[in-house]
Design a protein around this motif. Structure first.
Motif, mmCIF file in Angstrom:
data_model
loop_
_atom_site.group_PDB
_atom_site.id
_atom_site.type_symbol
_atom_site.label_atom_id
_atom_site.label_comp_id
_atom_site.label_asym_id
_atom_site.label_seq_id
_atom_site.Cartn_x
_atom_site.Cartn_y
_atom_site.Cartn_z
ATOM 1 N N GLY A 175 0.818 -1.210 0.000
ATOM 2 C CA GLY A 175 0.000 0.000 0.000
ATOM 3 C C GLY A 175 0.851 1.259 0.000
ATOM 4 N N ASP A 176 0.279 2.345 -0.477
ATOM 5 C CA ASP A 176 1.003 3.618 -0.508
ATOM 6 C C ASP A 176 1.324 4.087 0.907
ATOM 7 O OD1 ASP A 176 0.815 3.644 -3.256
ATOM 8 O OD2 ASP A 176 -1.043 4.818 -3.267
ATOM 9 N N THR A 177 2.501 4.677 1.050
ATOM 10 C CA THR A 177 2.933 5.181 2.348
ATOM 11 C C THR A 177 2.387 6.588 2.572
ATOM 12 O OG1 THR A 177 4.965 3.863 2.292
ATOM 13 C CG2 THR A 177 4.923 5.757 3.788
ATOM 14 N N GLY A 178 1.651 6.749 3.664
ATOM 15 C CA GLY A 178 1.113 8.067 3.994
ATOM 16 C C GLY A 178 2.128 8.929 4.710
ATOM 17 N N PHE A 179 2.844 8.325 5.648
ATOM 18 C CA PHE A 179 3.895 9.014 6.383
ATOM 19 C C PHE A 179 4.794 7.966 7.015
ATOM 20 C CE2 PHE A 179 0.167 8.533 9.020
ATOM 21 C CZ PHE A 179 0.642 8.068 10.229
ATOM 22 N N VAL A 180 5.887 8.408 7.602
ATOM 23 C CA VAL A 180 6.893 7.497 8.171
ATOM 24 C C VAL A 180 7.035 7.790 9.659
ATOM 25 C CG1 VAL A 180 9.316 6.798 8.123
ATOM 26 C CG2 VAL A 180 8.114 7.282 5.978
ATOM 27 N N LEU A 181 7.147 6.726 10.450
ATOM 28 C CA LEU A 181 7.271 6.844 11.901
ATOM 29 C C LEU A 181 8.714 6.597 12.337
ATOM 30 C CD1 LEU A 181 4.088 4.821 12.845
ATOM 31 C CD2 LEU A 181 4.406 7.269 13.240
ATOM 32 N N SER A 182 9.164 7.395 13.275
ATOM 33 C CA SER A 182 10.500 7.210 13.839
ATOM 34 C C SER A 182 10.461 6.149 14.933
ATOM 35 C CB SER A 182 11.017 8.531 14.415
ATOM 36 O OG SER A 182 11.091 9.525 13.429
ATOM 37 N N GLU A 183 11.568 5.475 15.118
ATOM 38 C CA GLU A 183 11.684 4.487 16.192
ATOM 39 C C GLU A 183 11.484 5.167 17.547
ATOM 40 O OE1 GLU A 183 14.851 1.070 17.782
ATOM 41 O OE2 GLU A 183 15.372 2.417 16.115
ATOM 42 N N ALA A 184 10.841 4.458 18.467
ATOM 43 C CA ALA A 184 10.581 4.918 19.840
ATOM 44 C C ALA A 184 9.384 5.855 19.934
ATOM 45 C CB ALA A 184 11.798 5.572 20.463
ATOM 46 N N THR A 185 8.672 6.071 18.818
ATOM 47 C CA THR A 185 7.464 6.889 18.856
ATOM 48 C C THR A 185 6.321 6.105 19.486
ATOM 49 O OG1 THR A 185 8.120 8.073 16.853
ATOM 50 C CG2 THR A 185 5.794 8.174 17.465
ATOM 51 N N THR A 186 5.566 6.738 20.342
ATOM 52 C CA THR A 186 4.405 6.099 20.958
ATOM 53 C C THR A 186 3.147 6.482 20.184
ATOM 54 O OG1 THR A 186 5.441 6.152 23.151
ATOM 55 C CG2 THR A 186 3.052 5.835 23.072
ATOM 56 N N VAL A 187 2.358 5.486 19.807
ATOM 57 C CA VAL A 187 1.139 5.711 19.032
ATOM 58 C C VAL A 187 -0.034 5.021 19.715
ATOM 59 C CG1 VAL A 187 2.392 5.922 16.845
ATOM 60 C CG2 VAL A 187 1.568 3.671 17.587
ATOM 61 N N THR A 188 -1.237 5.328 19.260
ATOM 62 C CA THR A 188 -2.451 4.701 19.778
ATOM 63 C C THR A 188 -3.032 3.785 18.718
ATOM 64 O OG1 THR A 188 -2.955 6.627 21.163
ATOM 65 C CG2 THR A 188 -4.765 5.116 20.706
ATOM 66 N N VAL A 189 -3.324 2.557 19.100
ATOM 67 C CA VAL A 189 -3.907 1.582 18.181
ATOM 68 C C VAL A 189 -5.424 1.722 18.226
ATOM 69 C CG1 VAL A 189 -4.156 -0.861 17.626
ATOM 70 C CG2 VAL A 189 -1.970 0.006 18.493
ATOM 71 N N THR A 190 -6.034 1.921 17.065
ATOM 72 C CA THR A 190 -7.481 2.145 17.010
ATOM 73 C C THR A 190 -8.234 1.007 16.317
ATOM 74 O OG1 THR A 190 -7.258 3.415 14.950
ATOM 75 C CG2 THR A 190 -7.172 4.644 17.029
ATOM 76 N N ALA A 191 -7.544 0.191 15.522
ATOM 77 C CA ALA A 191 -8.207 -0.917 14.827
ATOM 78 C C ALA A 191 -7.135 -1.889 14.341
ATOM 79 C CB ALA A 191 -9.051 -0.412 13.662
ATOM 80 N N GLU A 192 -7.564 -3.048 13.870
ATOM 81 C CA GLU A 192 -6.624 -4.030 13.332
ATOM 82 C C GLU A 192 -7.254 -4.787 12.179
ATOM 83 O OE1 GLU A 192 -6.068 -7.678 15.839
ATOM 84 O OE2 GLU A 192 -6.998 -6.408 17.364
ATOM 85 N N HIS A 193 -6.382 -5.246 11.288
ATOM 86 C CA HIS A 193 -6.821 -6.031 10.136
ATOM 87 C C HIS A 193 -5.690 -6.972 9.753
ATOM 88 C CE1 HIS A 193 -8.924 -7.067 6.423
ATOM 89 N NE2 HIS A 193 -7.772 -6.878 5.785
ATOM 90 N N GLU A 194 -5.884 -8.258 10.052
ATOM 91 C CA GLU A 194 -4.877 -9.286 9.778
ATOM 92 C C GLU A 194 -3.535 -8.881 10.385
ATOM 93 O OE1 GLU A 194 -5.005 -9.946 5.562
ATOM 94 O OE2 GLU A 194 -6.949 -10.981 5.665
ATOM 95 N N ASP A 195 -2.508 -8.650 9.554
ATOM 96 C CA ASP A 195 -1.174 -8.354 10.084
ATOM 97 C C ASP A 195 -0.901 -6.865 10.210
ATOM 98 O OD1 ASP A 195 -0.575 -11.053 10.262
ATOM 99 O OD2 ASP A 195 0.216 -11.134 8.221
ATOM 100 N N PHE A 196 -1.945 -6.047 10.111
ATOM 101 C CA PHE A 196 -1.765 -4.602 10.192
ATOM 102 C C PHE A 196 -2.616 -4.010 11.312
ATOM 103 C CE2 PHE A 196 -0.060 -5.401 6.051
ATOM 104 C CZ PHE A 196 0.880 -4.409 5.840
ATOM 105 N N LEU A 197 -2.109 -2.912 11.865
ATOM 106 C CA LEU A 197 -2.823 -2.180 12.907
ATOM 107 C C LEU A 197 -3.006 -0.734 12.462
ATOM 108 C CD1 LEU A 197 -0.817 -3.515 15.983
ATOM 109 C CD2 LEU A 197 -3.100 -4.221 15.305
ATOM 110 N N LEU A 198 -4.198 -0.217 12.675
ATOM 111 C CA LEU A 198 -4.463 1.180 12.382
ATOM 112 C C LEU A 198 -4.046 2.004 13.594
ATOM 113 C CD1 LEU A 198 -5.648 3.311 10.460
ATOM 114 C CD2 LEU A 198 -7.875 2.908 11.554
ATOM 115 N N ILE A 199 -3.130 2.927 13.379
ATOM 116 C CA ILE A 199 -2.600 3.713 14.493
ATOM 117 C C ILE A 199 -2.908 5.192 14.295
ATOM 118 C CG2 ILE A 199 -0.770 2.048 14.948
ATOM 119 C CD1 ILE A 199 0.152 5.395 13.409
ATOM 120 N N ARG A 200 -2.864 5.910 15.426
ATOM 121 C CA ARG A 200 -3.023 7.360 15.393
ATOM 122 C C ARG A 200 -1.899 7.975 16.205
ATOM 123 N NH1 ARG A 200 -7.498 7.638 17.699
ATOM 124 N NH2 ARG A 200 -6.806 8.307 19.764
ATOM 125 N N THR A 201 -1.220 8.939 15.603
ATOM 126 C CA THR A 201 -0.128 9.608 16.299
ATOM 127 C C THR A 201 -0.671 10.719 17.188
ATOM 128 O OG1 THR A 201 0.218 11.294 14.590
ATOM 129 C CG2 THR A 201 1.320 9.173 14.283
#
Length: 219
Positions: A175-201
């Motif tokens: 899938g197309d990359t919307g943005f890139v996350l740096s290591e050690a960033t804390t995010v909130t998980v809002t949903a999941e689908h198979e091997d992927f998690l929907l996160i919010r920064t």
């Protein structure tokens, strides 16, 4: 109030052990305690793995929120990784407590309220003293509920373990990359689908991240 108490119990059970979003390899087997997690985080920090270091400092901080060494090392690793942090508000510092201690505070509060109400029915004597006991019990229950409400969002937080982790617009590997996350960033998980998690920064950005690139703060 009942929902908050249930959330507190769930959080307490979750902190005792369980599954993580990803199971990172550990340089040593740590006892699941504040000290064990703190030592494990230190080993990751020395090994130059800020994502895993932050993850285990966060877990240690949940068990010992008032530990100055844990909080100081967590801030230092985040600063070295150029990850912004949010200072805790005064109410958060007061209400936050060790999950086990908060649970016992709630139990004591329930006992005080129950015993006080029962005693008031049995005998009218010491009515004022019993009323004070009931009010104290209500205050302890309120403190436990506040702790549960503060802990509940943490149960959905995760730490990015891999630097330059892509957050995709759809839950597919290509899938197309919307943005890139740096290591050690804390995010909130809002949903999941198979091997992927929907996160919010913390900035409000949302995207799908591979499950293996995240570690749950509450395992």
């Amino acid at each position: 109030m009942h929902r908050a108490m249930i959330a507190m119990l769930i959080a307490g059970l979750a902190l005792c052990g369980g599954q993580t979003l990803s199971q990172p390899s550990q340089p040593l087997k740590a006892r699941y305690s504040a000290d064990g997690l703190y030592n494990l985080a230190n080993s990751y920090a020395r090994a130059g793995k800020p994502g895993l270091a932050v993850l285990y400092y966060e877990r240690a901080a949940l068990l010992a929120p008032d530990d100055e060494d844990i909080n100081a090392n967590l801030e230092n690793v985040r600063a070295a990784a150029h990850v912004p942090t949010e200072p805790r508000q005064r109410f958060t510092r007061i209400a936050a407590a060790r999950p086990a201690l908060a649970a016992w505070i709630g139990v004591v509060g329930v006992v005080l309220v129950g015993a006080g109400l029962l005693a008031r029915r049995i005998t009218p004597r010491f009515r004022r003293l019993l009323t004070c006991g009931i009010l104290l019990g209500i205050a302890l229950i309120a403190l436990t509920v506040s702790n549960a409400l503060l802990l509940w969002p943490r149960m959905h937080e995760a730490v990015v373990l891999i630097d330059q982790t892509p957050a995709r617009v759809s839950p597919v590997p290509m899938g197309d990359t919307g943005f890139v996350l740096s290591e050690a960033t804390t995010v909130t998980v809002t949903a999941e689908h198979e091997d992927f998690l929907l996160i919010r920064t913390r900035e409000g950005l949302s995207g799908w991240v591979a499950r293996s690139n995240l570690g749950a703060v509450v395992p």
